[in-house]
Motif scaffolding. Sequence first.
Motif, PDB file in Angstrom:
ATOM      1  N   ARG A  16       0.876  -1.329  -0.090  1.00 56.67           N
ATOM      2  CA  ARG A  16       0.030   0.022   0.032  1.00 56.67           C
ATOM      3  C   ARG A  16       0.777   1.355   0.163  1.00 56.67           C
ATOM      4  NH1 ARG A  16      -5.749   0.673   2.095  1.00 56.67           N
ATOM      5  NH2 ARG A  16      -5.766   3.093   2.045  1.00 56.67           N
ATOM      6  N   ARG A  17       1.994   1.430   0.839  1.00 56.54           N
ATOM      7  CA  ARG A  17       2.849   2.282   0.757  1.00 56.54           C
ATOM      8  C   ARG A  17       3.524   2.478  -0.593  1.00 56.54           C
ATOM      9  NH1 ARG A  17       4.415   0.218   5.721  1.00 56.54           N
ATOM     10  NH2 ARG A  17       6.225  -0.732   4.732  1.00 56.54           N
ATOM     11  N   ILE A  18       3.745   1.491  -1.374  1.00 58.25           N
ATOM     12  CA  ILE A  18       4.268   1.853  -2.772  1.00 58.25           C
ATOM     13  C   ILE A  18       3.495   2.227  -3.741  1.00 58.25           C
ATOM     14  CG2 ILE A  18       6.466   0.636  -2.248  1.00 58.25           C
ATOM     15  CD1 ILE A  18       5.287  -1.444  -4.148  1.00 58.25           C
ATOM     16  N   THR A  19       2.317   2.030  -3.447  1.00 51.64           N
ATOM     17  CA  THR A  19       1.325   2.135  -4.680  1.00 51.64           C
ATOM     18  C   THR A  19       1.119   3.397  -5.121  1.00 51.64           C
ATOM     19  OG1 THR A  19      -0.093   0.263  -3.768  1.00 51.64           O
ATOM     20  CG2 THR A  19      -1.466   1.835  -5.276  1.00 51.64           C
ATOM     21  N   PRO A  20       0.956   4.730  -4.328  1.00 50.22           N
ATOM     22  CA  PRO A  20       1.191   5.801  -5.020  1.00 50.22           C
ATOM     23  C   PRO A  20       2.365   6.350  -6.121  1.00 50.22           C
ATOM     24  CG  PRO A  20       0.583   6.061  -2.777  1.00 50.22           C
ATOM     25  CD  PRO A  20       0.986   4.710  -3.138  1.00 50.22           C
ATOM     26  N   ALA A  21       3.544   5.843  -5.635  1.00 53.00           N
ATOM     27  CA  ALA A  21       4.889   6.055  -6.399  1.00 53.00           C
ATOM     28  C   ALA A  21       4.664   5.106  -7.665  1.00 53.00           C
ATOM     29  CB  ALA A  21       5.972   5.808  -5.745  1.00 53.00           C
TER      30      ALA A  21
ATOM     31  N   ALA B  54       8.669  -3.379 -11.104  1.00 51.13           N
ATOM     32  CA  ALA B  54       8.113  -2.723  -9.933  1.00 51.13           C
ATOM     33  C   ALA B  54       7.034  -3.931  -9.335  1.00 51.13           C
ATOM     34  CB  ALA B  54       7.675  -1.540 -10.292  1.00 51.13           C
ATOM     35  N   GLY B  55       6.943  -3.704  -7.840  1.00 47.46           N
ATOM     36  CA  GLY B  55       5.992  -4.232  -7.246  1.00 47.46           C
ATOM     37  C   GLY B  55       6.285  -5.139  -6.108  1.00 47.46           C
ATOM     38  N   ILE B  56       5.780  -6.170  -6.061  1.00 47.39           N
ATOM     39  CA  ILE B  56       6.306  -7.017  -4.907  1.00 47.39           C
ATOM     40  C   ILE B  56       6.495  -8.528  -5.015  1.00 47.39           C
ATOM     41  CG2 ILE B  56       4.786  -5.638  -3.155  1.00 47.39           C
ATOM     42  CD1 ILE B  56       2.901  -7.841  -3.451  1.00 47.39           C
ATOM     43  N   ALA B  57       7.278  -9.139  -4.321  1.00 44.06           N
ATOM     44  CA  ALA B  57       8.199  -8.551  -3.334  1.00 44.06           C
ATOM     45  C   ALA B  57       9.654  -8.588  -3.768  1.00 44.06           C
ATOM     46  CB  ALA B  57       8.173  -9.738  -2.118  1.00 44.06           C
ATOM     47  N   THR B  58      10.379  -7.374  -3.410  1.00 45.73           N
ATOM     48  CA  THR B  58      11.885  -7.028  -3.922  1.00 45.73           C
ATOM     49  C   THR B  58      12.396  -8.368  -3.384  1.00 45.73           C
ATOM     50  OG1 THR B  58      11.267  -4.961  -2.903  1.00 45.73           O
ATOM     51  CG2 THR B  58      13.509  -5.379  -3.852  1.00 45.73           C
ATOM     52  N   ASP B  59      12.557  -8.899  -2.541  1.00 53.01           N
ATOM     53  CA  ASP B  59      13.469 -10.222  -2.188  1.00 53.01           C
ATOM     54  C   ASP B  59      12.930 -11.408  -2.725  1.00 53.01           C
ATOM     55  OD1 ASP B  59      11.330  -9.559  -0.114  1.00 53.01           O
ATOM     56  OD2 ASP B  59      12.008 -11.594   0.994  1.00 53.01           O
TER      57      ASP B  59
ATOM     58  N   VAL C 219      15.125  -1.333 -11.260  1.00 50.28           N
ATOM     59  CA  VAL C 219      14.379  -1.489 -10.230  1.00 50.28           C
ATOM     60  C   VAL C 219      14.107  -0.230  -9.300  1.00 50.28           C
ATOM     61  CG1 VAL C 219      13.835  -2.888  -8.332  1.00 50.28           C
ATOM     62  CG2 VAL C 219      14.933  -3.870 -10.495  1.00 50.28           C
ATOM     63  N   PRO C 220      13.044   0.627  -9.822  1.00 57.21           N
ATOM     64  CA  PRO C 220      13.069   1.752  -8.888  1.00 57.21           C
ATOM     65  C   PRO C 220      12.644   1.549  -7.213  1.00 57.21           C
ATOM     66  CG  PRO C 220      11.343   1.891 -10.586  1.00 57.21           C
ATOM     67  CD  PRO C 220      12.135   0.476 -10.502  1.00 57.21           C
ATOM     68  N   SER C 221      13.744   1.913  -6.459  1.00 51.81           N
ATOM     69  CA  SER C 221      13.673   1.645  -5.022  1.00 51.81           C
ATOM     70  C   SER C 221      12.273   1.998  -4.401  1.00 51.81           C
ATOM     71  CB  SER C 221      14.833   2.042  -4.300  1.00 51.81           C
ATOM     72  OG  SER C 221      14.828   3.736  -4.330  1.00 51.81           O
TER      73      SER C 221
END
Length: 185
Positions: free
Chosen positions: A28-33, A120-125, A144-146
């Motif tokens: 949810r935190r990354i959704t706006p970016a 972009a998206g989930i999960a980074t790891d 991969v935009p952080s």
Amino acid sequence: MARTALLVLDMFNLFDFPDGQAMARAARRITPALLRLRQRFDRAGAPVIHVNDNFAHWRGEFADLVERCRANGGTPAWIAAALAPQSDHYYILKPRHSAFLGTALPVLLAQLDVARLVIAGIATDSCVLATAQDAKMREFGIWVPSDCVASRRAALGRRALALLAESMGVRTDPASAIQAVFPRG
């Protein structure tokens, strides 16, 4: 100039797994970016490809997954409303981590004449890392935009971004610091 595509990974999700609520908060935190980045691709006429786990729903379609998220309410519905694919977007369901594993993605990228990927998206790891590794093996340029990726724990995400940057030479600048659809230089 090489054509660039945006891969949006696994953002349509019910988060009904161990640590799912932590992953939901991070997504949810990354959704706006991520939405701002996707809008940049839309304005440029560059391909946007949503790639999502099918969560073992072998008879479902991508639209079914989006609808399940909307019907679930809460964070899954909020993200689905914000990031629902537009009519000119592409979408692919995947069985596991990498967007390349067992999917038509390589054929689609070839048909679109894509040489660079923004992942972009989930999960980074997990899925982001696996997709980036597969893209690197296929000689795509990768960014991969952080600020457009997340993990269930921040430390996992930081380690994955460091691995991408240090071991594979992947750019990880935040999307907010880059104005184009791909970093220059």
